[in-house]
Design a protein around this motif. Structure first.
Motif, PDB file in Angstrom:
ATOM      1  N   VAL A  57      -4.453   4.308   4.131  1.00  0.00           N
ATOM      2  CA  VAL A  57      -3.992   3.855   2.815  1.00  0.00           C
ATOM      3  C   VAL A  57      -4.352   4.834   1.690  1.00  0.00           C
ATOM      4  O   VAL A  57      -4.136   4.549   0.521  1.00  0.00           O
ATOM      5  N   LYS A  67       3.871   6.856   8.613  1.00  0.00           N
ATOM      6  CA  LYS A  67       2.688   6.027   8.909  1.00  0.00           C
ATOM      7  C   LYS A  67       3.098   4.663   9.451  1.00  0.00           C
ATOM      8  O   LYS A  67       2.472   4.144  10.371  1.00  0.00           O
ATOM      9  N   PHE A  73       0.817  -1.223   0.000  1.00  0.00           N
ATOM     10  CA  PHE A  73       0.000   0.000   0.000  1.00  0.00           C
ATOM     11  C   PHE A  73       0.853   1.277   0.000  1.00  0.00           C
ATOM     12  O   PHE A  73       0.314   2.370   0.128  1.00  0.00           O
ATOM     13  N   ARG A  74       2.180   1.128  -0.081  1.00  0.00           N
ATOM     14  CA  ARG A  74       3.122   2.250  -0.128  1.00  0.00           C
ATOM     15  C   ARG A  74       2.911   3.218   1.046  1.00  0.00           C
ATOM     16  O   ARG A  74       2.879   4.439   0.879  1.00  0.00           O
ATOM     17  N   LEU A  75       2.785   2.667   2.261  1.00  0.00           N
ATOM     18  CA  LEU A  75       2.632   3.533   3.440  1.00  0.00           C
ATOM     19  C   LEU A  75       3.947   4.273   3.686  1.00  0.00           C
ATOM     20  O   LEU A  75       5.020   3.679   3.607  1.00  0.00           O
ATOM     21  N   SER A 119      -8.078   2.441  -1.432  1.00  0.00           N
ATOM     22  CA  SER A 119      -6.689   2.838  -1.679  1.00  0.00           C
ATOM     23  C   SER A 119      -6.539   3.415  -3.091  1.00  0.00           C
ATOM     24  O   SER A 119      -7.212   2.990  -4.027  1.00  0.00           O
ATOM     25  N   ARG A 134     -10.559  -1.716   2.419  1.00  0.00           N
ATOM     26  CA  ARG A 134      -9.261  -1.021   2.429  1.00  0.00           C
ATOM     27  C   ARG A 134      -8.623  -1.094   1.042  1.00  0.00           C
ATOM     28  O   ARG A 134      -8.086  -0.100   0.542  1.00  0.00           O
ATOM     29  N   ALA A 135      -8.714  -2.277   0.434  1.00  0.00           N
ATOM     30  CA  ALA A 135      -8.140  -2.423  -0.909  1.00  0.00           C
ATOM     31  C   ALA A 135      -8.883  -1.546  -1.916  1.00  0.00           C
ATOM     32  O   ALA A 135      -8.285  -1.039  -2.862  1.00  0.00           O
TER      33      ALA A 135
END
Lengths: 230, 190
Positions: free
Chosen positions: B89, A138, A132-134, B135, B131-132
């Motif tokens: 996200v 984060k 998710f490229r946090l 994002s 969540r997916a």
């Protein structure tokens, strides 16, 4: 038991201890003594926490650093506190002895717990963060901090009592003027058993208050962080 | 958008899980991967997402693309609420939109604000799926996303997934052909 023995010089009664304590509390030197020892021992504790956290992070990040530090911490843990006190007496001024001793007692505990906490961080969550490229911020706030905080709190709980006791022991041996350890030693020297008990009560109470106060503060910080998450 | 997988080979020790696997996928239609356990479906997803390297072969078309995923496990941040799990996200989280989405998945106002550890298994799964979807991604990967959901919830969730796909590429691992039917997906047996 004090009544049965009947000799205040061997075992002071609670009443005699209380009288000695109230007498001491009336003297300005009593409060100076507490401030003297408390500030030094807590300074050693704080420095150890800062260094322990930093070294724990570095060791979790690099196996080479971990392997390099491992023998050093094994030695620190294995050497008896009395040996450290005697050795440090040769190198540092008596007034700074309790800073060094509390630092040495706390450092390995904090280091180990932070390292363990970081090594236990859920790899699945780190993988999720990658997908998710946090951002690093984060990841730090939402993945690392919640998982390492319990280890940090456990380290502080264990080491606060430890540093307080070893710091006072260092003062008893090093006898820096105006310290709690020195006052305790003088009571033994002049056979002032009631004062000795009174100082012991003071040490126990301060240790208790400092530990509970610190843990209360950590719990508040933990709550603040957790509530921020919700 | 198009992903080309060419002659992919991956083994764990002496056991090959993917042998000369090739496939082209585009974003026009979702793709469902089906097949028996141990055939390398999850490994294939990990390679596509860049979490694992193939021993041989190549995956092209994913360069610079942003992924979002539903993993076999929920992989939610336990201390965070459902709202926060979704908010972290996205680059610019829209709290109202996220709340609305979670509420439409059958969670109530109180549940979306509680730490996700306090939610049931099915509720956590729905949070992981949403969540997916929220994002900011180009490709959505789902590994057995509907496992453990009852039929009615599964249907509701699949509709939400389709509503929120917005032209993105969707790849799903499933053992149930009806999932593929409801998603209107092409099936790839592996």
């Amino acid at each position: 038991m004090a009544m049965k023995i009947g000799k205040e010089v061997l075992l002071a009664s609670p009443a005699a201890t209380f009288r000695a304590l109230t007498g001491l509390m009336g003297q300005p030197a009593f409060w100076h003594t507490i401030v003297f020892s408390l500030t030094r021992i807590m300074l050693g504790f704080t420095l150890a926490v800062v260094r322990g956290v930093a070294l724990g992070i570095l060791s979790a990040w690099s196996e080479t650093i971990r392997n390099l530090l491992s023998p050093l911490f094994s030695v620190i843990k294995a050497v008896p506190v009395a040996s450290f006190i005697i050795l440090l007496l040769l190198w540092v001024r008596g007034g700074n002895l309790s800073i060094c001793i509390s630092f040495l007692m706390v450092l390995p505990v904090v280091y180990n717990n932070i390292l363990q906490g970081l090594l236990q961080v859920d790899k699945n969550l780190l993988e999720m963060a990658k997908v998710f490229r946090l951002s690093f911020k984060k990841q730090l706030l939402y993945i690392y901090l919640p998982q390492v905080l319990p280890y940090f709190i456990a380290a502080c709980t264990t080491s606060l009592g430890l540093c307080w006791k070893s710091g006072i022991a260092a003062e008893v041996i090093g006898m820096p003027a105006g310290s709690l350890g020195n006052r305790l030693y003088e009571t033994k020297l002049y056979m002032e058993t009631a004062e000795m008990f009174a100082w012991t009560v003071v040490i126990v109470v301060i240790s208790f208050v400092v530990e509970k106060g610190f843990l209360w503060l950590l719990a508040k910080i933990n709550d603040k962080i957790t509530q921020g998450f919700l | 958008m198009r992903i080309d997988i060419k002659n992919l080979y991956k083994s764990y020790g002496d056991t090959p899980v993917l042998e000369n696997f090739s496939l082209s996928v585009d974003s026009e239609k979702p793709v469902c991967f089906m097949g028996m356990s141990g055939r390398g479906k999850t490994t294939l997803f990990s390679i596509i997402m860049g979490l694992m390297k193939a021993d041989k072969g190549s995956v092209t078309g994913t360069e610079g693309k942003r992924f979002s995923a539903v993993f076999q496990e929920d992989r939610l941040c336990d201390e965070l609420s459902a709202l926060m799990n979704l908010a972290i996200v996205t680059e610019t989280p829209d709290k109202d939109k996220i709340s609305e989405l979670l509420l439409s998945m059958g969670l109530d106002e109180d549940e979306i604000r509680r730490p996700v550890t306090e939610l049931s298994g099915g509720q956590k799964r729905r949070v992981a799926i949403m969540r997916a979807m929220v994002s900011d991604s180009d490709i959505v990967m789902m590994d057995e996303p509907f496992k453990g959901l009852d039929d009615a919830t599964r249907e509701q969730v699949i509709h939400r997934v389709k509503d929120n796909l917005k032209g993105r590429m969707l790849m799903v691992i499933t053992h149930d052909e009806s999932d593929a039917e409801m998603l209107g997906a092409e099936i790839v047996y592996i």
